[in-house]
Scaffold this motif. Structure first.
Motif, PDB file in Angstrom:
ATOM      1  N   GLY A 153     -17.379  55.198  70.248  1.00 54.91           N
ATOM      2  CA  GLY A 153     -16.057  54.686  70.601  1.00 54.91           C
ATOM      3  C   GLY A 153     -16.011  54.173  72.033  1.00 54.91           C
ATOM      4  N   GLY A 251     -17.482  59.742  64.284  1.00 55.85           N
ATOM      5  CA  GLY A 251     -18.655  60.603  64.400  1.00 55.85           C
ATOM      6  C   GLY A 251     -18.951  61.473  63.197  1.00 55.85           C
ATOM      7  N   LEU A 275     -27.107  72.582  67.375  1.00 54.68           N
ATOM      8  CA  LEU A 275     -26.120  72.232  68.389  1.00 54.68           C
ATOM      9  C   LEU A 275     -25.846  73.447  69.297  1.00 54.68           C
ATOM     10  N   TYR A 322     -34.747  65.350  67.283  1.00 53.81           N
ATOM     11  CA  TYR A 322     -34.166  66.286  68.258  1.00 53.81           C
ATOM     12  C   TYR A 322     -34.816  67.667  68.190  1.00 53.81           C
ATOM     13  N   SER A 412     -17.401  63.781  59.615  1.00 52.36           N
ATOM     14  CA  SER A 412     -16.566  64.625  60.470  1.00 52.36           C
ATOM     15  C   SER A 412     -15.291  65.009  59.720  1.00 52.36           C
ATOM     16  N   GLY A 453     -21.100  53.877  64.771  1.00 56.41           N
ATOM     17  CA  GLY A 453     -21.701  55.177  65.037  1.00 56.41           C
ATOM     18  C   GLY A 453     -21.893  56.043  63.810  1.00 56.41           C
ATOM     19  N   ILE A 461     -28.519  58.150  69.419  1.00 55.66           N
ATOM     20  CA  ILE A 461     -27.749  57.421  70.429  1.00 55.66           C
ATOM     21  C   ILE A 461     -28.093  55.925  70.480  1.00 55.66           C
TER      22      ILE A 461
END
Ligand SMILES: Cc1cc2nc3c(=O)[nH]c(=O)nc-3n(C[C@H](O)[C@H](O)[C@H](O)COP(=O)(O)OP(=O)(O)OC[C@H]3O[C@@H](n4cnc5c(N)ncnc54)[C@H](O)[C@@H]3O)c2cc1C
Ligand code: SF4
Ligand code: SF4
Ligand code: SF4
Ligand code: SF4
Lengths: 563, 294
Positions: A153, A251, A275, A322, A412, A453, A461
């Motif tokens: 955003g 998201g 996370l 990640y 989300s 996104g 990213i």
């Protein structure tokens, strides 16, 4: 008296191999109002189109019928060609004698030829009563709404604002930044995201063209492309905005631990999501259960992903990378510690991504075990991770201080409701549905609503930013137009016939109809109308009609078939 | 409430203690189990070949008998549950096999009976709150490791009435009796099943893992709903004590035995003496069994 030209296409042998095109032309020539008829090998080719243009001029035609393939193939081509020679494009129609005649009736040339003649005769009747129409122009409000203040955003808002247009950025949380704010370091250089994120947030906050509304949510969306009316609930009350385009950038979320019964279902304090581990990498590597130093970690990849029987069938796309990052960061901080990664296979598609994973293995000594984890449990203050090593073909059980799960990426929360308000579709897993998976990945199926996104599907990213800039470019493309051009074949209401019964209002799937505030008759919002005809079908008084699909035309066409 | 009941061969022979505790505990909770007349073996394994219709005839006959008596059929043996439930599903969904079966056993059955496990009946029909209200002798202070037979969980889409990876009905039932279910990792690990017949060493190893895991989690007793699991987990412990240094035996009880005890019924009626690892000392220590019982 109309002067209609009829152009019969061979399509090589596609049509002419079955239909006797010469005979068709001879028969059609005999009809009243047909001023010209001819056949040609490939009507859509440049010489074919020239034939049409020339005939229009020579024979002063005011209507055109092209007997060829389906209108979805070449209607636009022929309407353009006719228009360039002076015939109104809406008085140019296709008679489909390929998909509906020559192809399905290959073994019946005689019958196919007769049917082709009938199809053309019918379309001639339609053209006879077609109105000359002018495309509609709809104004565009050059202001955008961006929903979601994550990295997606923020990027969209900044791109649009920098191009000189006002943006309203609505974020439901306290702060901007989204999930990236919670990350410790990023692949592929381990740098903390704080620097560039703060910079971006600052640029957005200080930009004169951006209005940031945090702790706010979109409650209602009305209108249409170029002219949306949006109601936003903010801490200081409800606000209304008129915008021309909307970008959703809401998201993702992680698949809940509770749904992963095989990995403890959230019952064990030392079995956490990746996370949560990001936060630990920032704040200190202490076990949640007893606060002891974490010396060994087992990372469980594909937790809930790639599991069509029990969980999500898709690959969550970001976790292989990640996890390699987290395992390396852990080893940087605890060099004598042990990091195990259980994986099905490694997905590292991206510039320098594979090299990054190799460094985790070679330089940081992360131990990769190929095999899906069957069970994670805690006993006597130790975490046990059990699976199979598919390379050696043996069951393995690791005893560690902490297990980190790479939970599947899911839509989300609140996506469904928001999608309903925006009148856009979601896919089988609740992500926003793009207009076309390959060709239109940043648009929704609703004109004027775009997607950026991880709201569309898991993205890291770089990919998020690329797509966000793509969405911003789409918005700017829209704003670059003076007005939007819309097909004029929309519904209208014959005022003297309408009784105001309201049936058509309910029937319209595009919410294009309303009751006039005092006249007591139905009205049409031409910007929303798609010309589907549902209203015309339900109207008991034949008051609702669609331009160039009127009852008069249809009756004439039916009569022609019946003759 | 009256419910048709299919005891099955195991509960009629080796598992009499289980059978009796099921009937009496449910009766105490107001559920009258009505045994099917003239019942036959369920077949004890569900045939996986789709053209095997003959092996479905046995369980189908049981279902037909149940349909004459009511709309639900209760069973306590997890294997019977698995076979009956899946047979019923085939009858519901597969027209061709349904018609062949009906022709073969001379019936007209469409799968209308609902096959239910006793634990499921306790949860959904009686309710654990109701059970809690009827407890006479709380199991407070008793640490139990709940072990779920896979026959009521797998294949999930066909038979499971609980989360197949993290089932909790038994834990909830035990908690409502006042016991303390432990958090442990072995509740759905395989007990070895019929490996006991062909590779006993392997079955023993699997039992060893499960029992020691329960012990490490602090359990004093294992409770299960499956006769074969009960046998496998109980049977090997004599050998394990000899073979594995430091092994601590744990009694393995049927959940209905503890339920009956908590409801104030007479524990001596449930063949406690037939267990390999004697549960009596523990029950006495917890005040759930008279000291005089031999
Ligand atoms: C553990 C982990 C580690 C990661 N590490 C990396 C890494 O090292 N490198 C990398 O490139 N990527 C990494 N990622 C991926 C990265 O987090 C995503 O690419 C990025 O967050 C996507 O940004 P987004 O703006 O699309 O979504 P989000 O970050 O989820 O932001 C969405 C925003 O929208 C808001 N929102 C949601 N719904 C509404 C609504 N209805 N109304 C208003 N606002 C709403 C949310 O509050 C949030 O602020 C990692 C992800 C995880 C889970
Ligand atoms: S206009 Fe259509 S039918 Fe004619 S040649 Fe082109 S593709 Fe073929
Ligand atoms: S990205 Fe890797 S860890 Fe994530 S779901 Fe795909 S394969 Fe599994
Ligand atoms: S033609 Fe279709 S979209 Fe247009 S007003 Fe009628 S029902 Fe609505
Ligand atoms: S259905 Fe016809 S008569 Fe009724 S309101 Fe609509 S246009 Fe008017």
């Amino acid at each position: 008296m109309a002067r209609i030209g009829v152009f019969v296409c061979h399509c090589g042998f596609n049509i002419a191999g079955v239909v006797d095109v010469k005979r068709v032309v001879e028969e059609i020539k005999k009809l009243p109002d047909v001023a010209f008829a001819a056949d040609y090998k490939y009507m859509c080719s440049e010489p074919g189109q020239n034939l049409i243009r020339q005939a229009i001029k020579e024979h002063k035609l005011d209507g055109v019928v092209v007997a060829a393939c389906s209108p979805s193939m070449h209607e636009v081509t022929f309407r353009k060609a006719a228009a360039s020679a002076g015939v109104n494009p809406y008085r140019t129609e296709i008679a489909n004698i390929r998909e509906q005649v020559s192809w399905p009736h290959q073994n019946y040339p005689e019958e196919a030829t007769l049917k082709a003649i009938e199809v053309i005769r019918t379309i001639i009747e339609k053209v006879r009563y077609d109105e000359s129409l002018i495309p509609l122009g709809i104004p565009v409000i050059k202001k955008a709404l961006v929903i979601g203040g994550g990295i997606a955003g923020l990027t969209v808002a900044l791109d649009i604002a920098n191009a000189g247009y006002p943006v309203i950025l609505v974020e439901k949380g306290e702060e901007l930044g989204g999930k990236v704010r919670r990350l410790s370091g990023l692949y592929i250089n381990f740098n903390a995201p704080d620097g560039f994120l703060e910079e971006k947030i600052k640029a957005v906050m200080e930009h004169p063209n951006v209005t940031v509304l945090t702790r706010s949510e979109v409650k209602e969306v009305g209108g249409y492309v170029g002219n949306f009316i949006v109601k936003v609930e903010t801490p200081s009350g409800e606000k209304s905005f008129d915008v021309g385009a909307i970008v959703v950038a809401t998201g993702f979320d992680l698949y809940p631990l509770q749904a992963l019964g095989e990995y403890g279902g959230g019952r064990y304090p030392d079995v956490i999501t990746a996370l949560e581990f990001e936060r630990m990498l920032k704040d200190g590597l202490k076990r949640p259960s007893d606060g002891k130093e974490v010396k060994s970690v087992a990372f469980v990849q594909c937790a809930g992903s790639r599991d069509p029987q029990r969980h999500r069938p898709y690959c969550s796309k970001i976790c292989c990378m990640y996890i390699a990052k987290q395992a390396s960061l852990f080893k940087q901080k605890v060099p004598d510690g042990q990091a195990l990664v259980f994986y099905i296979d490694i997905r590292s598609q991206g510039k320098k991504y594979e090299e990054f994973v190799q460094r985790a293995i070679m330089d940081y000594g992360v131990l990769y075990i190929r095999g899906k984890v069957a069970r994670v449990y805690e006993e006597g203050g130790r975490v046990f991770v059990r699976g199979v090593d598919t390379l050696s073909g043996r069951p393995v059980e690791a005893e560690v201080d902490l297990a980190v799960l790479a939970n599947a990426v899911v839509a989300s929360p609140g996506t469904e409701e928001l999608a309903k308000r925006l009148r856009v579709a979601t896919d089988a897993f609740g992500f926003f549905q793009e207009a076309h998976p390959k060709l239109r990945p940043v648009e929704s199926l609703t004109a004027g609503v775009f997607i950026a996104g991880a709201a569309q599907f898991p993205k890291d990213i770089p990919e998020t930013i690329a797509q966000a800039s793509g969405a911003a470019a789409k918005v700017l493309g829209l704003f670059a137009q003076r007005e939007l051009i819309q097909e004029p074949t929309v519904a209208y209401v014959v005022e003297e016939l309408c009784s105001g019964c309201g049936l058509c209002i309910e029937a319209c799937p595009y919410e294009a109809r309303a009751l006039h505030p005092w006249k007591g008759i139905a009205t049409v919002n031409v910007a929303l109308c798609q010309g589907c005809g549902a209203c015309a079908v339900v109207c008991p008084n034949k008051a609702s009609r669609v331009r160039n699909f009127t009852p008069l035309q249809y009756l004439a066409m039916v009569e022609e078939i019946a003759r | 409430m009256k419910v048709s009941y299919f005891p099955g061969c195991t509960l009629n022979t080796k598992g009499k203690g289980f059978d009796r505790s099921v009937r009496e505990a449910l009766a105490a909770l107001g559920v009258e189990l009505e045994e099917l007349p003239d019942w036959n073996c369920c077949g004890a394994s569900f045939p996986l070949l789709v053209d095997n219709v003959l092996d479905l005839a046995g369980p189908a006959r049981v279902l037909v008998a149940a349909s004459a008596q009511g709309d639900k059929l209760a069973t306590a043996c997890t294997t019977c549950y698995n076979v009956l439930k899946r047979t019923n599903r085939v009858i519901r969904l597969d027209r061709e096999r349904r018609e062949r079966l009906n022709y073969f056993i001379e019936a007209d059955y469409q799968g209308q009976v609902e096959v239910m496990d006793v634990l499921q009946i306790l949860r959904d029909e009686v309710g654990f709150e109701e059970v809690k209200a009827k407890v006479q002798k709380s199991l407070s202070g008793l640490k139990v490791a709940c072990y779920y037979g896979c026959m009521v969980l797998r294949p999930p889409a066909e038979v499971a009435y609980d989360d197949p990876e993290n089932p909790h009905a038994l834990d909830e039932l035990m908690a409502s009796l006042g016991a303390e279910p432990v958090l442990w990792g072995g509740k759905v690990e395989c007990c070895g099943n019929y490996l006991v017949a062909i590779k006993p060493e392997l079955a023993m190893e699997m039992s060893y893992r499960i029992i020691s895991s329960a012990y490490r989690a602090g359990a004093e007793v294992l409770v299960t709903n499956c006769p074969l699991c009960q046998f496998n987990l109980d049977r090997w412990q004599r050998d394990l004590v000899v073979k594995k240094g430091g092994f601590r035996p744990l009694p393995v009880l049927y959940f209905t035995q503890l339920l009956a005890i908590a409801l104030g019924l007479d524990p001596t009626r449930y063949e406690l003496e037939k267990h390999y690892v004697d549960p009596k000392p523990l029950l006495k220590a917890k005040g759930l069994l008279d000291q005089e019982v031999g």
